[in-house]
Design a protein around this motif. Structure first.
Motif, short mmCIF file in Angstrom:
data_model
loop_
_atom_site.label_atom_id
_atom_site.label_comp_id
_atom_site.label_asym_id
_atom_site.label_seq_id
_atom_site.Cartn_x
_atom_site.Cartn_y
_atom_site.Cartn_z
N ALA A 1 0.65 -1.32 0.13
CA ALA A 1 0.11 -0.13 0.35
C ALA A 1 0.98 1.62 0.24
CB ALA A 1 -0.69 0.05 1.00
N ASP A 2 0.67 1.61 -0.71
CA ASP A 2 2.04 3.52 -1.15
C ASP A 2 1.59 4.16 -0.12
OD1 ASP A 2 3.03 2.49 -3.19
OD2 ASP A 2 1.45 3.61 -5.09
N ASP A 3 0.29 4.01 0.52
CA ASP A 3 -0.09 5.32 1.52
C ASP A 3 -0.26 4.72 2.44
OD1 ASP A 3 -0.57 7.08 -0.78
OD2 ASP A 3 -2.59 6.90 -0.72
N ASN A 4 1.26 3.64 2.76
CA ASN A 4 0.57 3.17 4.02
C ASN A 4 1.13 3.67 5.68
OD1 ASN A 4 1.49 1.10 6.09
ND2 ASN A 4 1.04 -0.43 5.37
N PRO A 5 0.94 3.91 6.17
CA PRO A 5 1.13 5.13 7.23
C PRO A 5 1.70 4.88 8.33
CG PRO A 5 -0.48 4.13 8.41
CD PRO A 5 -1.28 3.65 6.96
N ILE A 6 2.56 3.76 8.48
CA ILE A 6 2.91 3.45 9.36
C ILE A 6 4.90 2.25 8.99
CG2 ILE A 6 1.82 0.83 10.48
CD1 ILE A 6 3.49 3.53 12.25
N ILE A 7 4.31 1.73 7.95
CA ILE A 7 5.17 0.48 7.56
C ILE A 7 6.16 1.69 6.31
CG2 ILE A 7 5.31 -1.57 6.46
CD1 ILE A 7 4.57 -1.29 9.02
N GLY A 8 5.75 1.60 5.25
CA GLY A 8 5.94 2.02 4.14
C GLY A 8 7.85 1.67 4.23
N THR A 9 8.83 2.68 4.12
CA THR A 9 10.31 2.39 4.47
C THR A 9 10.91 1.57 4.98
OG1 THR A 9 10.64 4.72 5.63
CG2 THR A 9 10.59 4.67 3.38
N ARG A 10 10.09 1.56 6.16
CA ARG A 10 10.07 0.46 7.23
C ARG A 10 10.68 -1.29 7.15
NH1 ARG A 10 6.27 0.70 11.76
NH2 ARG A 10 8.31 -0.44 12.96
N SER A 11 9.83 -1.56 5.45
CA SER A 11 9.88 -2.45 4.96
C SER A 11 10.58 -2.65 3.51
CB SER A 11 8.41 -2.67 3.85
OG SER A 11 8.01 -3.49 2.90
N PHE A 12 11.51 -3.78 3.72
CA PHE A 12 12.08 -4.61 1.96
C PHE A 12 11.83 -3.74 0.77
CE2 PHE A 12 14.35 -6.64 5.57
CZ PHE A 12 15.13 -5.78 5.29
N GLY A 13 10.70 -3.82 0.93
CA GLY A 13 9.91 -3.57 -0.51
C GLY A 13 8.86 -4.74 -0.59
N ALA A 14 7.63 -4.13 -2.08
CA ALA A 14 6.19 -4.20 -2.20
C ALA A 14 6.31 -5.97 -3.07
CB ALA A 14 5.77 -3.70 -3.39
N ASP A 15 7.12 -6.38 -3.15
CA ASP A 15 8.04 -8.01 -3.59
C ASP A 15 8.05 -8.97 -2.63
OD1 ASP A 15 8.61 -10.28 -4.97
OD2 ASP A 15 8.94 -9.88 -6.57
N PRO A 16 7.68 -9.78 -1.99
CA PRO A 16 7.38 -10.62 -1.18
C PRO A 16 8.18 -12.00 -1.33
CG PRO A 16 4.98 -11.28 -2.39
CD PRO A 16 5.91 -9.77 -2.78
N ILE A 17 9.56 -12.19 -2.36
CA ILE A 17 10.73 -12.82 -3.24
C ILE A 17 11.58 -12.07 -2.14
CG2 ILE A 17 11.66 -14.05 -4.39
CD1 ILE A 17 9.21 -15.18 -3.73
N VAL A 18 11.43 -10.74 -2.55
CA VAL A 18 12.58 -9.73 -2.24
C VAL A 18 12.46 -9.86 -0.61
CG1 VAL A 18 12.90 -6.47 -2.51
CG2 VAL A 18 12.63 -9.06 -4.58
N VAL A 19 11.43 -9.21 -0.36
CA VAL A 19 11.42 -9.22 0.99
C VAL A 19 11.77 -10.32 1.87
CG1 VAL A 19 9.79 -8.98 3.27
CG2 VAL A 19 9.27 -7.56 1.00
N ALA A 20 11.55 -11.32 1.42
CA ALA A 20 11.70 -13.13 1.97
C ALA A 20 13.59 -12.86 2.09
CB ALA A 20 11.17 -13.59 1.48
N THR A 21 13.59 -12.64 1.13
CA THR A 21 15.55 -13.10 0.64
C THR A 21 16.45 -11.90 1.48
OG1 THR A 21 15.21 -13.20 -1.34
CG2 THR A 21 17.72 -12.64 -0.80
N HIS A 22 15.78 -10.54 2.06
CA HIS A 22 16.47 -9.34 2.53
C HIS A 22 16.24 -9.86 4.83
CE1 HIS A 22 18.53 -6.90 -0.37
NE2 HIS A 22 17.48 -7.44 -0.86
N THR A 23 14.85 -10.27 4.56
CA THR A 23 14.54 -10.87 5.93
C THR A 23 15.80 -12.20 6.15
OG1 THR A 23 12.32 -10.36 5.31
CG2 THR A 23 12.73 -11.91 6.82
#
Length: 483
Positions: free
Chosen positions: A132-154
């Motif tokens: 969600a581009d308008d997520n008010p609490i996560i945003g730049t705290r996330s590794f991204g919008a792609d589950p695989i990318v986020v999983a790899t960096h996690t």
């Protein structure tokens, strides 16, 4: 109903408290001696490194096996560097950089710093998939919008932290990235099917489990397909059926702060939330930041009463305390395989910068920083180009109140650099930027989570993927303005 001292000790063994001040008050140390699991440190506890080390030493002296936790995510959410900003890029920048080895090195350096200061549980990384581009609490705290990318960096982040014998805590299960509300203020709803949850939200948590994450934090979000009207923190279907049985997690389930509206309002108060969370399968209960001795004791008393009147099985509390005890023991027995790399964050932040269009590095601009509120999670931390530029004129304005004619006059023939966080969401910002771009060469520096919006007529759009001290320096270097 009398209080059994042994039962009170068990109840305390599930609690992560907090206290204000640069030194621990007597009650905070006394509760640790009684058996309380530990405390979370916040910015108001931190002045400088030597003071933090002395503070944690006083807490560890209360008894063996104390957990001292902190939200040290790097990027926009920092406690150690809350006065100047983090020297590390946050998750969004690391995801944009796209090198899991760097992510691991950044997190192992954070872990080494924490371990040296006596902190053994980092309430990080954030592994939500920010869809969600308008997520008010996560945003730049996330590794991204792609589950695989986020999983790899996690996985890389977990391995980095735990290589320093600092327990990682992947958050916020089962996924806070699709929300348009802040669980600090209300109970957000993620209205997706169980299948969508498994395909999009869960891969990073699976990666965290496979990487050996010692803890996972629950989210105060409602997923009707699984939780009904309740937050996930109070849902056995989420914490027990899904996380424990289906995904096979055997570590410590930590709650997000029970003082948050997303939990406390539903439960009818913080103590009541403590009982509901334990009953659902949580092990370690973060009470919150704005608490005191009375609230902490009320949580312990509520747990004791719930066991005594049969609402909460004693075996459930014993199981939770056993897991917490094992976690504390691990922090003192593991092999420290990774080392600190000071200065690593700045080149990483620079490598994450993305430029669309063309910026004229030869012309000295007027820098216009758009004021914005910090999220509750980040708190008030300095951000922007402020200390990083070479004497270039900078002004701060509220977009909706800005005097367009005065800005144009002040800029004169100079180009304008507009710096903001989540510019597309700031009231009046789009109109202001478009108007400036109609008369001046404008470069926009986006230091929040970028949307699909791009200003008409702007010469360049620069994304830093965060607003940490490292991101600010990277932006200044990219603009050719670094001091």
């Amino acid at each position: 109903m009398s209080t059994d001292p042994g039962l009170r000790r068990l109840a305390l063994g599930t609690l992560l408290g907090a206290f204000r001040g640069e030194q621990a008050p007597a009650w905070a140390v006394d509760l640790l001696a009684e058996g309380m699991a530990g405390h979370v440190l916040f910015g108001y506890n931190i002045v400088e490194r030597e003071q933090v080390a002395a503070l944690t030493k006083s807490l560890h002296a209360a008894r063996d096996g104390v957990l001292i936790a902190i939200d040290e995510e790097g990027g926009d959410v920092t406690r150690l560097a809350h006065r100047a900003g983090s020297p590390y890029p946050g998750n969004a920048a690391l995801g944009a950089l796209g090198d899991p080895a760097v992510t691991r090195r950044v997190y192992r350096t954070i872990g080494a710093e924490l371990e040296a200061l006596g902190i053994n549980l980092n309430l990080a990384p954030t592994v939500d998939v920010n869809t969600a581009d308008d997520n008010p609490i996560i945003g730049t705290r996330s590794f991204g919008a792609d589950p695989i990318v986020v999983a790899t960096h996690t996985a890389a982040a977990v391995l980095g932290l735990q290589g320093a014998c600092v327990a990682a805590c992947a958050k916020h299960f089962p996924g806070h990235g699709a929300t348009l509300a802040d669980s600090h203020r209300e109970l957000p709803t993620v209205d997706i099917t169980a299948a969508e949850l498994r395909s999009r939200e869960l891969p990073p948590f699976i990666a965290a489990i496979e990487a050996g994450a010692k803890s996972i934090m629950s989210a105060h979000i409602r997923v009707p397909a699984l939780t009904g009207d309740a937050p996930a923190t109070f849902s056995p279907r989420v914490l027990d059926d899904l996380l424990r049985r289906e995904l096979g997690f055997t570590g410590v389930v930590v709650t997000d702060a029970l003082e948050m509206v997303g939990a406390a309002k539903y439960a009818g108060g913080i103590p009541q939330g403590a009982v509901l969370a334990l009953a659902a399968g949580a092990d370690l209960l973060c009470i919150g930041a704005d608490i005191d001795e009375a609230v902490t004791n009320a949580c312990a008393d509520a747990i004791v009463t719930a066991v005594q009147d049969g609402r909460l099985p004693l075996a459930r509390v014993e199981e939770a305390v056993a897991r917490v005890t094992d976690l504390a023991a691990w922090t003192t027995s593991g092999d420290r395989t990774d080392r600190e790399e000071p200065g690593l964050g700045y080149p990483a932040a620079l490598g994450a910068v993305r430029i669309e269009g063309s910026h004229d590095r030869a012309a000295a601009p007027l820098i216009v920083q758009l004021e914005s509120e910090s999220s509750i999670a980040a708190g008030r931390v300095p951000w922007g180009l402020g200390p990083h530029v070479n004497g270039t004129e900078q002004i701060r304005v509220v977009a909706a109140q800005a005097d367009l004619a005065a800005l144009r006059t002040r800029a004169g023939s100079r180009p304008i650099v507009v710096v903001g966080r989540n510019v597309h969401r700031l009231p009046g910002a789009r109109t202001l930027v478009d108007a400036l771009a109609s008369t001046h060469a404008v470069t926009v520096v986006e230091m929040g989570w970028p949307s699909s919006w791009r200003p008409a007529g702007a010469r360049a759009f620069i994304t830093t993927w965060g607003a940490s001290h490292a991101n600010g320096r990277a932006a200044a270097e990219t603009l050719g303005l670094a001091a």
